[in-house]
Motif scaffolding. Structure first.
Motif, PDB file in Angstrom:
ATOM      1  N   ARG A  58     -11.002   2.275  -8.144  1.00 55.27           N
ATOM      2  CA  ARG A  58     -11.649   3.368  -7.402  1.00 55.27           C
ATOM      3  C   ARG A  58     -12.820   2.898  -6.553  1.00 55.27           C
ATOM      4  O   ARG A  58     -13.207   3.583  -5.600  1.00 55.27           O
ATOM      5  CB  ARG A  58     -12.076   4.454  -8.386  1.00 55.27           C
ATOM      6  N   GLU A  62      -3.735   7.944 -10.094  1.00 49.29           N
ATOM      7  CA  GLU A  62      -4.440   8.917  -9.260  1.00 49.29           C
ATOM      8  C   GLU A  62      -3.532  10.120  -9.068  1.00 49.29           C
ATOM      9  O   GLU A  62      -2.316   9.958  -8.897  1.00 49.29           O
ATOM     10  CB  GLU A  62      -4.773   8.314  -7.890  1.00 49.29           C
ATOM     11  N   VAL A 105      -8.856   2.396  -3.668  1.00 53.24           N
ATOM     12  CA  VAL A 105      -8.614   3.815  -3.389  1.00 53.24           C
ATOM     13  C   VAL A 105      -9.888   4.310  -2.718  1.00 53.24           C
ATOM     14  O   VAL A 105     -10.902   4.540  -3.374  1.00 53.24           O
ATOM     15  CB  VAL A 105      -8.307   4.620  -4.662  1.00 53.24           C
ATOM     16  N   ILE A 124      -1.765   3.048 -10.480  1.00 54.95           N
ATOM     17  CA  ILE A 124      -2.403   1.906  -9.842  1.00 54.95           C
ATOM     18  C   ILE A 124      -3.444   1.297 -10.780  1.00 54.95           C
ATOM     19  O   ILE A 124      -4.382   1.972 -11.195  1.00 54.95           O
ATOM     20  CB  ILE A 124      -3.040   2.326  -8.486  1.00 54.95           C
ATOM     21  N   VAL A 160      -3.513   4.328  -1.110  1.00 53.26           N
ATOM     22  CA  VAL A 160      -3.753   3.378  -2.188  1.00 53.26           C
ATOM     23  C   VAL A 160      -3.351   1.996  -1.695  1.00 53.26           C
ATOM     24  O   VAL A 160      -2.221   1.808  -1.235  1.00 53.26           O
ATOM     25  CB  VAL A 160      -2.939   3.758  -3.447  1.00 53.26           C
ATOM     26  N   HIS A 210       1.433  -1.311 -10.702  1.00 49.31           N
ATOM     27  CA  HIS A 210       1.506  -0.063  -9.938  1.00 49.31           C
ATOM     28  C   HIS A 210       2.891   0.566 -10.058  1.00 49.31           C
ATOM     29  O   HIS A 210       3.845  -0.064 -10.531  1.00 49.31           O
ATOM     30  CB  HIS A 210       1.199  -0.314  -8.459  1.00 49.31           C
ATOM     31  N   SER A 248       0.863  -1.179   0.000  1.00 49.56           N
ATOM     32  CA  SER A 248       0.000   0.000   0.000  1.00 49.56           C
ATOM     33  C   SER A 248       0.898   1.227   0.000  1.00 49.56           C
ATOM     34  O   SER A 248       2.045   1.169   0.461  1.00 49.56           O
ATOM     35  CB  SER A 248      -0.920   0.009   1.228  1.00 49.56           C
TER      36      SER A 248
END
Length: 616
Positions: free
Chosen positions: A504, A431, A508, A397, A439, A447, A383
């Motif tokens: 999303r 993002e 996130v 991501i 995240v 990522h 993360s």
């Protein structure tokens, strides 16, 4: 940790209240330690005339016993006592036989592993390296040396594995020379170590690779057994051969038990990287000779150490040595059982602030893949929490909703083989970064941390590191060679369904309040079924109270200057943390308070295991 920068951070010092008896028992300095051991061994010889005492010097991989043996010999000779030193390597199989055991476990196919990073864990332990005939002869030889009719003599057996179970009955005094992970790697790079059984060293990265899968693995398991079962007479902090610290077992156990009552901080390790930034380098006054600081290992459990002030001395232990002795007090019984005694979460900073580019586009593997391919414990979930963000910073991501993933894989393979650039923005979603963005990155999610930010990276348990770089912008490493790409493993781990919309909706998240009061609140900033830890943010003006309830917490001051983390039941147990420090609150602490020692509002990032983690 293949290339740590040779710098010792002086700030990360823990000051628990130690028993005076423990502090007084520590013998500092190699000569002083040799004198102390010589006095004990001489006393044993006098107490049993005709029987030579036998001492064992075991230790972590890269341990160096030579100076202690020479000084001990000098001290004993001044007493009219000879020293017979026996190298335990004499009982091992030949170099060729050991290679035949271990080398097949290491990956040699450069199509799969371009820089030969990976392998499978060697599970045989020191026992599997013994030549049975030599081992029988060794026992006979030690028995003969023990009989000292007409000779005033002390015997020292030295070498990795000499304290294995089948040999322990041979020794009167058992000593363990521990080395921190960073110093072990630096010794390898300085040419001070060849893999166990080797006559000479291979290239440094190959030595380190075999250490991760064999030498370190064997040492860690034997050390844990010796510590947990109280089988040592002396433990030695041996990072500095000219200033060893000799610690009797009881004093060591008292020191560790005292530290486990306090919030504490580990000593960070710093690494350069081609995408490294400048933020942490300036914040922590790192040496000018560092080109940059890409990674800050503040709490990578198998890579960092702990410094404890004991009187006028500072004792440095591998963090995992402490974990092996005080696991239940530190982590809780359920955690120890679930994760096999390993500290289950790792923490570091990735600093690309004012850097030349992004981190590589990459992916990590999950538990089943790690088990099947590397015989490794744990999955590599991660993360990112954005602590600092500059202009145009991004966190990459997942794939875009419209990405052609087959085309992406073709493109990254062409980039690797034919040096063709990839328009990665066609494929990888991102993002916009701002401080406070959290995240989550379950294994299999593509990522990257983008340029011009500092992220707090929090990940699940991995003993090794399974990062598969997919695209690295065709840039060379510091040595001028292209950076290695791992498309073979990477392609097999990509979870294609993790696209912008899914990201999303799932990983996130918007902060959601857990609890609040006047001037304080706690929020969940990241929690998902795919990760076994929960990510929180504590916001307050003056103070906020919390309770470990049998689970350790890791606290990071992500906004503010200075806080005190203090036990409510024992106010004398506290640690003062500065901006971006990471502090472990042991599971046994119970109720504690975080107090603002300045005037500005405070944000503390909190990580802990989720409810029901032990049932996942």
């Amino acid at each position: 940790m293949y290339n740590p920068f040779p710098y010792d951070d002086p700030r990360a010092v823990n000051r628990p209240q130690l028993p005076a008896e423990a502090v007084g028992a520590v013998v500092s300095g190699t000569l002083e330690a040799a004198r102390s051991l010589a006095a004990e061994l001489a006393a044993r010889l006098e107490a049993a005339p005709g029987k030579s005492p036998v001492a064992a010097f075991d230790g972590y991989a890269t341990a160096d016993w030579s100076r202690m043996i020479n000084l001990l010999s000098q001290q004993l000779l001044q007493r009219g006592i000879a020293l017979e030193a026996v190298d335990f390597r004499e009982v091992l199989k030949t170099e060729e036989e050991i290679h035949a055991l271990i080398d097949p476990l290491l990956e040699w196919d450069r199509e799969k592993d371009p820089t030969l990073l990976y392998g499978r864990i060697f599970r045989g332990g020191y026992e599997a390296l013994l030549d049975e005939s030599r081992a029988a002869g060794f026992r006979t030889r030690i028995a003969g040396l023990r009989s000292s009719e007409g000779t005033r003599r002390v015997v020292v057996v030295y070498g990795s594995g000499c304290l294995m179970p089948r040999m322990r009955d041979l020794y009167d005094v058992r000593c363990y020379f521990d080395v921190t992970p960073k110093e072990s790697i630096l010794r390898i790079r300085r040419g001070e170590y060849a893999n166990l059984g080797d006559r000479t060293a291979r290239p440094a990265n190959q030595v380190i690779r075999r250490c991760y899968y064999a030498d370190f693995e064997m040492a860690v398991h034997l050390r844990g057994e010796l510590l947990r079962e109280g089988l040592l007479d002396y433990y030695l902090c041996s990072d500095h051969p000219d200033r060893l610290e000799l610690i009797p077992r009881k004093a060591l156990e008292q020191i560790f038990a005292a530290l486990a009552l306090y919030p504490f901080r580990c000593k960070p390790v710093y690494l350069e990287g081609v995408w490294g930034g400048t933020y942490v380098k300036k914040l922590r006054n790192l040496p000018d000779t560092m080109r940059n600081c890409a990674w800050v290992f503040d709490l990578i459990p198998m890579e960092v150490s702990v410094v404890v002030e004991a009187g006028s001395e500072r004792l440095e232990f591998p963090f995992f040595t402490f974990v092996q002795r005080e696991g239940e007090a530190l982590m809780g019984a359920k955690c120890v059982e679930k994760f096999g005694g390993y500290f289950p979460i790792r923490f570091n900073y990735d600093d690309s602030y004012h850097s030349t580019g992004n981190m590589s586009i990459q992916v990590h593997s999950g538990a089943q893949y790690n088990h099947d391919h590397f015989d490794e414990l744990g999955r590599q979930d991660e993360s990112y929490y954005v602590v600092v963000a500059g202009h145009h910073a991004r966190t990459f991501i997942g794939f875009r909703d419209d990405a052609d993933i087959d085309a992406f894989i073709r493109d990254i393979k062409l980039a690797d083989k034919e040096y063709k650039p990839v328009d990665y923005l066609k494929y990888v979603s991102y993002e916009d970064s701002k401080p406070g963005l959290q995240v989550m990155i379950p294994a299999g999610t593509v990522h990257s941390s983008g340029r011009n930010q500092v992220v707090l990276e929090i990940g699940s348990l991995t003993i090794g590191s399974y990062t598969y770089k997919l695209y690295d912008y065709l840039r060379p490493d510091f040595d001028g060679k292209p950076r290695p790409i791992h498309t073979w493993h990477g392609e097999r781990n990509l979870v294609r369904e993790r696209r912008t919309s899914w990201v999303r909706q799932n990983i996130v998240q918007q902060p959601r309040e857990v609890r609040s009061g006047e001037g304080w609140a706690e929020y969940i900033v990241g929690e998902h079924d795919l990760l076994y830890f929960t990510l929180r943010r504590l916001e307050f003006e003056r103070s906020i109270e919390d309770d470990t309830r049998g689970r350790f917490h890791v606290l990071t001051l992500v906004d503010g200057e200075r806080v005190r983390i203090r036990s409510l039941d024992h106010p004398e147990r506290f640690f003062d943390a500065e901006y971006m420090d990471m502090v472990v609150v042991p599971a046994d602490m119970g109720r504690y308070v975080i107090e603002n020692l300045r005037a500005e509002p405070i944000c503390v990032h909190k990580t802990m295991l989720k409810d029901g983690f032990d049932r996942e």
